[in-house]
Design a protein around this motif. Structure first.
Motif, mmCIF file in Angstrom:
data_model
loop_
_atom_site.group_PDB
_atom_site.id
_atom_site.type_symbol
_atom_site.label_atom_id
_atom_site.label_comp_id
_atom_site.label_asym_id
_atom_site.label_seq_id
_atom_site.Cartn_x
_atom_site.Cartn_y
_atom_site.Cartn_z
ATOM 1 N N LEU A 1 -12.968 4.769 16.190
ATOM 2 C CA LEU A 1 -12.272 5.757 17.314
ATOM 3 C C LEU A 1 -12.197 7.005 16.700
ATOM 4 N N ILE B 1 -15.800 8.518 16.646
ATOM 5 C CA ILE B 1 -16.048 8.909 18.234
ATOM 6 C C ILE B 1 -15.435 10.250 18.414
ATOM 7 N N ASP B 2 -14.072 10.348 18.149
ATOM 8 C CA ASP B 2 -13.033 11.532 18.536
ATOM 9 C C ASP B 2 -13.858 12.510 17.814
ATOM 10 N N TYR C 1 -16.858 13.364 19.683
ATOM 11 C CA TYR C 1 -16.465 13.929 20.857
ATOM 12 C C TYR C 1 -15.966 15.414 20.851
ATOM 13 N N SER C 2 -15.200 15.707 19.939
ATOM 14 C CA SER C 2 -14.637 16.739 19.837
ATOM 15 C C SER C 2 -15.807 18.044 19.302
ATOM 16 N N GLN D 1 -10.899 19.256 24.216
ATOM 17 C CA GLN D 1 -9.777 18.092 24.076
ATOM 18 C C GLN D 1 -9.117 18.007 25.356
ATOM 19 N N TRP E 1 -19.607 10.672 25.299
ATOM 20 C CA TRP E 1 -18.508 10.739 26.592
ATOM 21 C C TRP E 1 -18.157 9.211 26.836
ATOM 22 N N HIS F 1 -16.110 7.274 24.247
ATOM 23 C CA HIS F 1 -14.767 7.891 24.137
ATOM 24 C C HIS F 1 -13.933 7.609 24.991
ATOM 25 N N HIS G 1 -10.904 4.756 24.445
ATOM 26 C CA HIS G 1 -9.726 5.285 24.719
ATOM 27 C C HIS G 1 -8.868 4.464 26.073
#
Length: 901
Positions: free
Chosen positions: A184, A187-188, A191-192, A197, A755, A758, A762
């Protein structure tokens, strides 16, 4: 975690050290009035547990006591993780942090400075702020369990940061494995790199955004190039159109110039006639002005002549009226003088009568004062007698000690107790029956004393004694008998003590017996009764609120006033008393009659004066009117003469000149009419048409110039476009656009995949967290239903425990601000207690409620107290309040802030 002690110094209102020690593991109530420092103590805990020791800035400086350079110092003893610690923390100029651990024999230092801060933050599951004070959302366990007085006190806490894992461990659940956490995190991070965010939109530096931006740039270049080619084709078509337009305009311009020339010739002829008309109009205007002026002068001369004749007739009438008014005015003046003289006579008579009446009043008042002085003197004499008697009685009472009712009662009870005890002693004591064979005189000694007694064959000796008895027989010996009873001995000791107390009391008042003491008390009662009666009598003699000194002063004042009145009347007090009382009634009647007559005479004088003044005013007005008429006649004659000066003072010459001017005016009118007849009827339209044609010709010339400029510009554009190679540039851009499309699609598929990963990860994490926090939601709802007594209400929480709304029945959840402040407070308390229950499963936790029930009614507060008492078995609860009586039902430790310093 739970507290053992808290010490603060240099913190807001607490300049000197203030210590709270011996915290109860359950309930602790810190109370005091508003602004006494209750919330400051909680901020001491917040600074100690949740802020770096070296924090700087205006926020921490505001914690200094106002007007001082003191630095906040906080010391806390607490237990966490089964171990006891002491935290010593200073700020600003004394910045320090020391964490010590209890080892059995005392505290041993564990860490200092930043390391100590980090250890305490880890215990609190808090996040350390980069700069400034730590925000409440970073407080960790305190964010979940503490409810201080701040802007967020009615906002539900949320699971953030380290608290999530701590909460998970407290409930014995697992959300993610370490591998899941690492995945995670990756992936975060990815993603960022692509999305923001907060809003979830593409980052400006992300490859997909840059590829799309490059694609848009090429697309814009293609559109620009294609537009340029289209513009070249449009320029060619426009050039042909403008050439045809230029030829047509040239032909139209030639026709307008020929028509403009013919119209201008007609306009010049019309302007010549119009100029003649204007000159004739000016001459006519001049002749008319001369005629009108002469006509005005002639009319004004005739008007002045008529005005003079009318004014002479009116002046004769005014002279007759003025003579009549003068006679009436003189007669009114004579009547007014006689009336005023009579009024003066009445005023003098009235003054003398009033003086006589006032003297009678003064004499009567003096007699009344003389009688009042006599009455006051008699009352004063009696008051002095009563005062003397009161002083004598008070002296008698003061010369000897007097017993009170309680003292008499005590002595009487003591005497009765002695008699009762002696009777009891006698019943327990000795009894002797001695019979002699011959007559003897014996000496008998008992506890009551020694006495002589005679006995014989016919006179036996019967004796009762308490504990001892002695008989001395002359010539035979001494017989002594003693009792060995311990109870009797105790009774005799008590009797002796009571007798001694009785003798001391009687001796203090100078009497020998109880009866004498009673008699002295009765005498004092009689004396005090008489003294009270004398006091009441004195009060009646003096009057309410008066004193002897005031009465003496009043008599002296009255006598002084009487002497002044007698001096004013010219008599003595004896003469005043001897004189008969004045007869005031006739004088009052006389004064009243004179006053009435005076008022009537004043009315007569007022009427006559008004009549006289009216006649005088009218006479002045008539005189002024006569003078005005005379002045008007003079002014009219002067003006008539002035107006005729130009004609030698002759009205006939003026009339002849007026006739000549009228003839000249008629001739000028005929000339003007002839010129107007020769003007064309459509002269204005011809001139307008000439102006319109001229304007149209000018517009065509300007339009031809514009068309010529356009032709030049279009030819220039064609020349420039032919050297740019637009078609070859278009082919290159189309090929580049295809490559950019492929690059963008690849980046977009990669971003979409990140995306989705993520979102999935989550969502999975939120679902697991939601299943973890479900019991908390149920617990909060149960507690809130118990507090409110309404089973239809339930609380809706988000996955991170933040409040989603309050549900009533089957309706949709409502936001919290729809409900009263009291209901919001109660819900926040319920959330803290529910979280405390779950977090306290592993170890006791600290819950802080700062004036959390200010707006709660008595019924709900009672139910909350029951819940607090039950929660105190697993939680340490600190309650801050200015109404300690609201928590009187709770058992625990009380701290009065005012008594702390």
């Amino acid at each position: 975690m739970f507290l053992h002690s808290l010490t603060v110094a240099g913190l807001r209102r607490f300049r000197n050290p203030v210590a709270l020690t011996g915290f109860d593991p359950g309930i602790n109530i810190i109370y005091g009035p508003n602004e006494c420092g209750k919330s400051t103590l909680i901020w001491g805990l917040i600074l100690a547990f949740l802020n770096r020791h070296n924090v700087s800035g205006e926020e921490i400086a505001r914690f200094r006591p106002w007007g001082t350079a003191l630095n906040p110092i906080i010391k806390v003893e607490f237990t966490a993780g089964g171990k006891r610690y002491r935290l010593d923390k200073g700020f600003l100029d004394e910045a320090r942090c020391t964490l010590s651990e209890w080892t059995g024999g005392g505290y041993q230092d564990l860490a200092r400075g930043k390391a100590a801060d980090e250890m305490v933050f880890q215990m609190m599951q808090a996040q350390m702020a980069g700069r400034g004070l730590t925000k409440s959302s970073q407080w960790g366990l305190a964010h979940l369990l503490w409810m201080p007085q701040d802007r967020e006190r009615l906002t539900a806490p949320a699971l953030t940061g380290n608290v999530q894992d701590y909460f998970r461990e407290s409930l014995g659940s697992t959300i993610f494995t370490p591998a899941d956490d690492r995945l995670l995190a990756v992936i975060d991070r990815k993603y960022s790199e692509i999305y923001t965010q907060k809003r979830g939109v593409l980052q400006a530096r992300s490859p997909v955004h840059q590829a799309r931006q490059r694609l848009e740039e090429i697309k814009e270049q293609l559109a620009t190039l294609r537009q340029a080619l289209e513009q070249v084709n449009q320029v060619v078509a426009e050039l042909e159109t403008q050439q045809a337009r230029h030829e047509a305009l040239q032909q139209e311009l030639a026709g307008l110039r020929a028509r403009e020339k013919g119209l201008k010739e007609q306009v010049e002829a019309i302007k010549t006639l119009q100029a003649g008309c204007r000159q004739a109009e000016a001459e006519l205007k001049t002749a008319t002005t001369i005629w009108e002026k002469l006509k005005t002068e002639w009319r004004r001369v005739n008007e002045l002549e008529e005005s003079i004749n009318l004014a002479n007739a009116e002046m004769n009438q005014e002279k007759d009226s003025l003579a009549s008014l003068g006679n009436a005015w003189q007669e009114a003046g004579q009547k007014l003088g006689a009336a005023e003289e009579r009024l003066a006579t009445l005023e003098n008579e009235l003054g003398r009568a009033r003086k006589a009446l006032q003297q009678s009043y003064d004499r009567q008042q003096a007699r009344e004062r003389l009688v009042r002085i006599g009455e006051l003197s008699r009352r004063l004499k009696k008051a002095r007698q009563v005062t003397a008697r009161i002083a004598a009685l008070e002296g008698e009472l003061a010369r000897q000690p007097l017993p009170g009712q309680e003292e008499v009662k005590t002595v009487t009870e003591t005497w009765n107790r002695i008699n009762s005890l002696e009777a009891e002693a006698r019943a327990m004591g000795l009894s002797i029956n001695f019979r002699a064979y011959r007559d003897l005189e014996l000496s008998v000694t008992t506890a009551a004393g020694r006495e002589k007694r005679r006995v014989g064959p016919d006179q036996p000796l019967l004796l009762d004694a308490t504990d001892r008895l002695a008989l001395e027989i002359p010539g035979a010996g001494l017989l002594e008998v003693r009792s060995g009873s311990r109870d009797l001995h105790k009774l005799l000791q008590e009797i002796a003590g009571l007798r001694q107390d009785l003798e001391h009391t009687l001796a203090a008042f100078g009497v020998a017996s109880v009866d004498e003491l009673q008699e002295r008390y009765n005498w004092s009662v009689r004396q005090r009764t008489e003294l009270k009666a004398l006091g009441d009598n004195l009060g009646q003699v003096l009057g309410p609120g008066n004193t002897l000194e005031a009465m003496e002063k009043q008599v002296l004042t009255e006598q002084t006033a009487l002497a002044e009145q007698c001096a004013a009347l010219g008599i003595t007090g004896e003469e005043l008393l001897a004189l008969p009382g004045p007869d005031i009634t006739p004088l009052k009647v006389q004064v009243k009659n004179l006053q009435e007559e005076e008022e009537k005479q004043k009315q007569v004088v007022t009427q006559l004066r008004q009549q006289f003044q009216d006649l005088e005013r009218r006479l002045a007005e008539e005189q002024k009117k006569l003078e005005t008429l005379q002045a008007r006649i003079r002014a009219a004659r002067e003006e008539r003469a002035r107006r005729l000066e130009a004609w030698g003072g002759s009205a006939a010459k003026l009339q002849a000149e007026l006739v000549a001017a009228e003839t000249a005016r008629s001739n000028k009118t005929l000339t003007l009419e002839e010129l107007k007849r020769r003007l064309p009827a459509n002269a204005a339209e011809i001139e307008q048409e000439a102006n319109r044609v001229e304007k149209k010709r000018e517009e065509l010339e300007r339009e031809i110039l514009v068309v010529r400029d356009k032709l030049t510009s279009l030819k220039t554009q064609l020349d420039l476009s032919s050297g740019q190679g637009l078609y070859s540039r278009l082919a290159g851009l189309e090929e580049e656009y295809e490559l950019a499309c492929a690059e963008y699609q690849h980046a977009a598929r990669y971003a979409r995949a990140i995306w989705l990963l993520h979102l999935i990860m989550h969502n999975r994490r939120d679902q697991m967290l939601n299943s973890l926090t479900g019991p908390v939601r149920q617990e909060v709802s149960d507690l809130f239903q118990q507090i409110t007594g309404r089973r239809e209400r339930s609380v809706e929480l988000n996955a991170d425990l933040s409040l989603a709304g309050l549900k009533v029945g089957v309706a949709d959840p409502q936001p919290l601000d729809v409900f009263s402040v009291g209901t919001q407070e109660q819900l926040m308390v319920a959330i803290r207690l529910a979280l405390g229950r779950f977090l306290g499963a592993g170890e006791r936790q600290l819950v802080v409620l700062d004036d959390a029930l200010v707006n709660t009614d008595a019924g709900r507060r009672s139910r909350i107290l029951d819940l607090l008492a039950a929660a105190a078995e697993k939680l340490q609860i600190i309650i801050l309040t200015c109404h300690p009586e609201n928590y009187s039902g709770l058992k625990g430790r009380l701290f009065n802030v005012e008594e702390l310093g």
